[in-house]
Design a protein around this motif. Structure first.
Motif, PDB file in Angstrom:
ATOM      1  N   TYR A  40      60.107  36.175  51.804  1.00 29.95           N
ATOM      2  CA  TYR A  40      59.476  36.241  51.278  1.00 29.95           C
ATOM      3  C   TYR A  40      58.822  37.494  51.930  1.00 29.95           C
ATOM      4  CZ  TYR A  40      57.854  30.870  52.496  1.00 29.95           C
ATOM      5  OH  TYR A  40      57.508  29.669  52.350  1.00 29.95           O
ATOM      6  N   ILE A  41      57.148  38.158  51.074  1.00 28.83           N
ATOM      7  CA  ILE A  41      57.148  39.209  50.937  1.00 28.83           C
ATOM      8  C   ILE A  41      55.119  39.693  51.649  1.00 28.83           C
ATOM      9  CG2 ILE A  41      58.650  39.585  48.714  1.00 28.83           C
ATOM     10  CD1 ILE A  41      55.825  40.091  47.285  1.00 28.83           C
ATOM     11  N   THR A  42      55.522  41.260  52.209  1.00 29.53           N
ATOM     12  CA  THR A  42      54.157  41.696  52.610  1.00 29.53           C
ATOM     13  C   THR A  42      52.668  42.012  50.868  1.00 29.53           C
ATOM     14  OG1 THR A  42      54.293  43.354  52.947  1.00 29.53           O
ATOM     15  CG2 THR A  42      55.404  41.969  54.578  1.00 29.53           C
ATOM     16  N   LEU A  43      51.958  41.562  51.842  1.00 31.10           N
ATOM     17  CA  LEU A  43      51.080  42.244  51.024  1.00 31.10           C
ATOM     18  C   LEU A  43      51.889  44.229  50.642  1.00 31.10           C
ATOM     19  CD1 LEU A  43      47.940  41.461  49.239  1.00 31.10           C
ATOM     20  CD2 LEU A  43      46.723  42.176  51.189  1.00 31.10           C
ATOM     21  N   ALA A  44      51.739  44.483  51.943  1.00 32.40           N
ATOM     22  CA  ALA A  44      52.308  45.933  51.154  1.00 32.40           C
ATOM     23  C   ALA A  44      53.179  46.274  50.000  1.00 32.40           C
ATOM     24  CB  ALA A  44      53.145  46.785  52.463  1.00 32.40           C
ATOM     25  N   GLU A  45      54.258  45.034  49.986  1.00 35.40           N
ATOM     26  CA  GLU A  45      55.655  45.267  48.710  1.00 35.40           C
ATOM     27  C   GLU A  45      54.618  44.446  47.776  1.00 35.40           C
ATOM     28  OE1 GLU A  45      59.390  43.741  52.059  1.00 35.40           O
ATOM     29  OE2 GLU A  45      57.672  42.365  51.210  1.00 35.40           O
ATOM     30  N   VAL A  46      53.919  43.762  47.722  1.00 38.74           N
ATOM     31  CA  VAL A  46      53.117  43.661  46.945  1.00 38.74           C
ATOM     32  C   VAL A  46      52.735  44.783  46.183  1.00 38.74           C
ATOM     33  CG1 VAL A  46      51.512  42.213  44.702  1.00 38.74           C
ATOM     34  CG2 VAL A  46      52.810  41.513  46.787  1.00 38.74           C
ATOM     35  N   LYS A  47      51.612  45.439  46.557  1.00 37.95           N
ATOM     36  CA  LYS A  47      51.453  46.878  46.578  1.00 37.95           C
ATOM     37  C   LYS A  47      52.415  47.939  46.002  1.00 37.95           C
ATOM     38  CE  LYS A  47      49.193  51.491  48.272  1.00 37.95           C
ATOM     39  NZ  LYS A  47      49.359  51.719  50.006  1.00 37.95           N
ATOM     40  N   GLN A  48      53.200  47.855  46.689  1.00 39.64           N
ATOM     41  CA  GLN A  48      54.501  48.620  46.414  1.00 39.64           C
ATOM     42  C   GLN A  48      55.492  48.490  44.838  1.00 39.64           C
ATOM     43  OE1 GLN A  48      55.907  51.672  47.233  1.00 39.64           O
ATOM     44  NE2 GLN A  48      56.679  52.058  45.667  1.00 39.64           N
ATOM     45  N   LEU A  49      55.028  47.142  44.860  1.00 41.77           N
ATOM     46  CA  LEU A  49      55.531  46.255  42.954  1.00 41.77           C
ATOM     47  C   LEU A  49      54.536  46.890  41.691  1.00 41.77           C
ATOM     48  CD1 LEU A  49      56.760  42.716  44.033  1.00 41.77           C
ATOM     49  CD2 LEU A  49      58.350  44.742  43.039  1.00 41.77           C
ATOM     50  N   ILE A  51      52.931  49.568  42.510  1.00 42.99           N
ATOM     51  CA  ILE A  51      53.050  50.961  42.619  1.00 42.99           C
ATOM     52  C   ILE A  51      54.253  51.159  41.199  1.00 42.99           C
ATOM     53  CG2 ILE A  51      53.559  53.444  43.421  1.00 42.99           C
ATOM     54  CD1 ILE A  51      51.131  51.996  45.691  1.00 42.99           C
ATOM     55  N   ASP A  52      55.185  50.750  41.473  1.00 39.70           N
ATOM     56  CA  ASP A  52      56.882  50.815  40.994  1.00 39.70           C
ATOM     57  C   ASP A  52      56.749  50.587  39.989  1.00 39.70           C
ATOM     58  OD1 ASP A  52      57.607  51.842  42.623  1.00 39.70           O
ATOM     59  OD2 ASP A  52      59.064  49.663  43.613  1.00 39.70           O
ATOM     60  N   GLY A  53      55.337  50.178  38.749  1.00 38.61           N
ATOM     61  CA  GLY A  53      55.498  49.923  37.964  1.00 38.61           C
ATOM     62  C   GLY A  53      56.188  48.150  37.473  1.00 38.61           C
ATOM     63  N   GLU A  54      55.827  47.232  38.181  1.00 41.28           N
ATOM     64  CA  GLU A  54      56.298  45.996  37.740  1.00 41.28           C
ATOM     65  C   GLU A  54      55.161  44.955  37.914  1.00 41.28           C
ATOM     66  OE1 GLU A  54      59.524  43.971  38.840  1.00 41.28           O
ATOM     67  OE2 GLU A  54      60.648  45.367  39.324  1.00 41.28           O
ATOM     68  N   PRO A  55      55.480  44.897  36.304  1.00 45.07           N
ATOM     69  CA  PRO A  55      54.103  43.201  36.441  1.00 45.07           C
ATOM     70  C   PRO A  55      54.400  42.356  36.749  1.00 45.07           C
ATOM     71  CG  PRO A  55      55.398  43.377  34.761  1.00 45.07           C
ATOM     72  CD  PRO A  55      56.572  44.164  35.556  1.00 45.07           C
ATOM     73  N   ILE A  71      44.200  38.967  44.718  1.00 45.17           N
ATOM     74  CA  ILE A  71      45.335  40.425  45.423  1.00 45.17           C
ATOM     75  C   ILE A  71      45.014  41.878  45.741  1.00 45.17           C
ATOM     76  CG2 ILE A  71      47.507  40.385  45.967  1.00 45.17           C
ATOM     77  CD1 ILE A  71      47.043  37.743  47.438  1.00 45.17           C
ATOM     78  N   LEU A  72      45.065  41.730  43.945  1.00 49.77           N
ATOM     79  CA  LEU A  72      44.999  42.732  43.850  1.00 49.77           C
ATOM     80  C   LEU A  72      43.781  44.191  44.012  1.00 49.77           C
ATOM     81  CD1 LEU A  72      46.340  43.438  40.308  1.00 49.77           C
ATOM     82  CD2 LEU A  72      47.052  43.855  42.215  1.00 49.77           C
ATOM     83  N   LEU A  73      42.669  43.162  44.038  1.00 51.06           N
ATOM     84  CA  LEU A  73      41.340  43.204  45.215  1.00 51.06           C
ATOM     85  C   LEU A  73      41.402  43.466  46.510  1.00 51.06           C
ATOM     86  CD1 LEU A  73      38.603  41.635  42.445  1.00 51.06           C
ATOM     87  CD2 LEU A  73      38.477  43.653  43.405  1.00 51.06           C
ATOM     88  N   GLN A  74      42.079  42.616  47.377  1.00 48.45           N
ATOM     89  CA  GLN A  74      42.883  42.189  48.635  1.00 48.45           C
ATOM     90  C   GLN A  74      43.163  43.734  48.488  1.00 48.45           C
ATOM     91  OE1 GLN A  74      44.286  38.929  49.849  1.00 48.45           O
ATOM     92  NE2 GLN A  74      45.072  40.008  51.758  1.00 48.45           N
ATOM     93  N   ILE A  75      44.418  44.436  48.358  1.00 46.08           N
ATOM     94  CA  ILE A  75      45.084  45.664  48.507  1.00 46.08           C
ATOM     95  C   ILE A  75      44.264  46.541  47.980  1.00 46.08           C
ATOM     96  CG2 ILE A  75      46.546  47.165  47.015  1.00 46.08           C
ATOM     97  CD1 ILE A  75      48.270  44.419  46.251  1.00 46.08           C
ATOM     98  N   ILE A  76      43.128  46.437  47.347  1.00 48.79           N
ATOM     99  CA  ILE A  76      42.205  47.596  47.425  1.00 48.79           C
ATOM    100  C   ILE A  76      41.808  47.713  48.116  1.00 48.79           C
ATOM    101  CG2 ILE A  76      40.419  48.807  45.621  1.00 48.79           C
ATOM    102  CD1 ILE A  76      41.533  47.697  43.071  1.00 48.79           C
ATOM    103  N   LEU A  77      41.112  46.456  48.557  1.00 45.02           N
ATOM    104  CA  LEU A  77      39.812  46.674  50.077  1.00 45.02           C
ATOM    105  C   LEU A  77      40.856  47.405  51.544  1.00 45.02           C
ATOM    106  CD1 LEU A  77      37.453  45.214  51.182  1.00 45.02           C
ATOM    107  CD2 LEU A  77      38.250  43.078  51.537  1.00 45.02           C
ATOM    108  N   GLU A  78      41.635  46.880  51.437  1.00 46.77           N
ATOM    109  CA  GLU A  78      42.571  47.354  52.289  1.00 46.77           C
ATOM    110  C   GLU A  78      42.816  48.938  51.927  1.00 46.77           C
ATOM    111  OE1 GLU A  78      45.902  45.134  53.534  1.00 46.77           O
ATOM    112  OE2 GLU A  78      44.774  43.236  54.119  1.00 46.77           O
ATOM    113  N   GLU A  79      43.111  49.135  51.541  1.00 49.20           N
ATOM    114  CA  GLU A  79      43.457  50.690  50.688  1.00 49.20           C
ATOM    115  C   GLU A  79      41.893  51.634  51.396  1.00 49.20           C
ATOM    116  OE1 GLU A  79      45.841  53.075  50.321  1.00 49.20           O
ATOM    117  OE2 GLU A  79      46.843  50.796  50.477  1.00 49.20           O
TER     118      GLU A  79
END
Length: 186
Positions: A40-49, A51-55, A71-79
């Motif tokens: 299991y991973i967090t939204l912050a870990e998805v964000k890091q993936l 950022i690291d260029g992982e598809p 999920i990408l929009l949720q990351i943007i909203l949090e940022e």
């Protein structure tokens, strides 16, 4: 524990040159499961993936629906909510105004191309900055420095060209549409 998904080598649509997407499953309890690491991973870990260029592709664990955009929009909203927002209220309002507008498709393509060009320019800048002393870097970052003016000028020119291409494409489509209705441009 959730089951692993079959790897992309069994998927006939998977391209040989394309990197394998990291499949993340989203469960009803809002937990995210990385099928690559079986954890299991967090939204912050998805964000890091990202950022690291992982598809990354996020799928609903139950239905298989693609949830990547949400999920990408949720990351943007949090940022945006978390400190130093990237978009002003005016910029966000202008983006909202394009939804449902005839220009919606063009605006999305235009923004995407500009973000891509900016990312490429930033990568070139980082490459050129390697080995620069802190003093040289400070000089470079001054808005009136010749190097910064050159870098920004290059980006502005690319942005102008992208806008001109979009404009030409819209004009061609308008002419084709007018011709289809039996009207010709005079």
């Amino acid at each position: 524990m959730p089951e692993k998904t079959p790897d992309s080598s069994q998927d006939p649509s998977a391209g040989a040159a394309a990197p394998r997407e990291r499949i993340i499953k989203k469960y009803p309890n809002r937990r995210l499961y990385d099928t690559n690491t079986s954890t299991y991973i967090t939204l912050a870990e998805v964000k890091q993936l990202v950022i690291d260029g992982e598809p990354v592709m996020v799928r609903d664990a139950k239905t298989g629906d693609d949830l990547t955009r949400s999920i990408l929009l949720q990351i943007i909203l949090e940022e945006e909510a978390g400190g130093a927002p990237m978009f002003s209220e005016a910029a966000l309002a202008n983006i909202i105004r394009f939804y449902g507008h005839a220009m919606q498709g063009y605006m999305g393509a235009y923004l995407e191309k500009n973000v891509q060009m900016f990312s490429e320019a930033q990568a070139r800048l980082a490459e050129q900055a390697q080995g620069m002393s802190p003093d040289k870097w400070a000089q470079f970052m001054q808005l009136n420095s010749p190097l910064m003016k050159n870098w920004m000028g290059s980006y502005a020119e690319q942005s102008h060209n992208a806008f001109a291409q979009m404009n030409e494409h819209m004009q061609r489509q308008t002419e084709q549409m007018l011709e289809a209705f039996g009207l010709k441009k005079r």
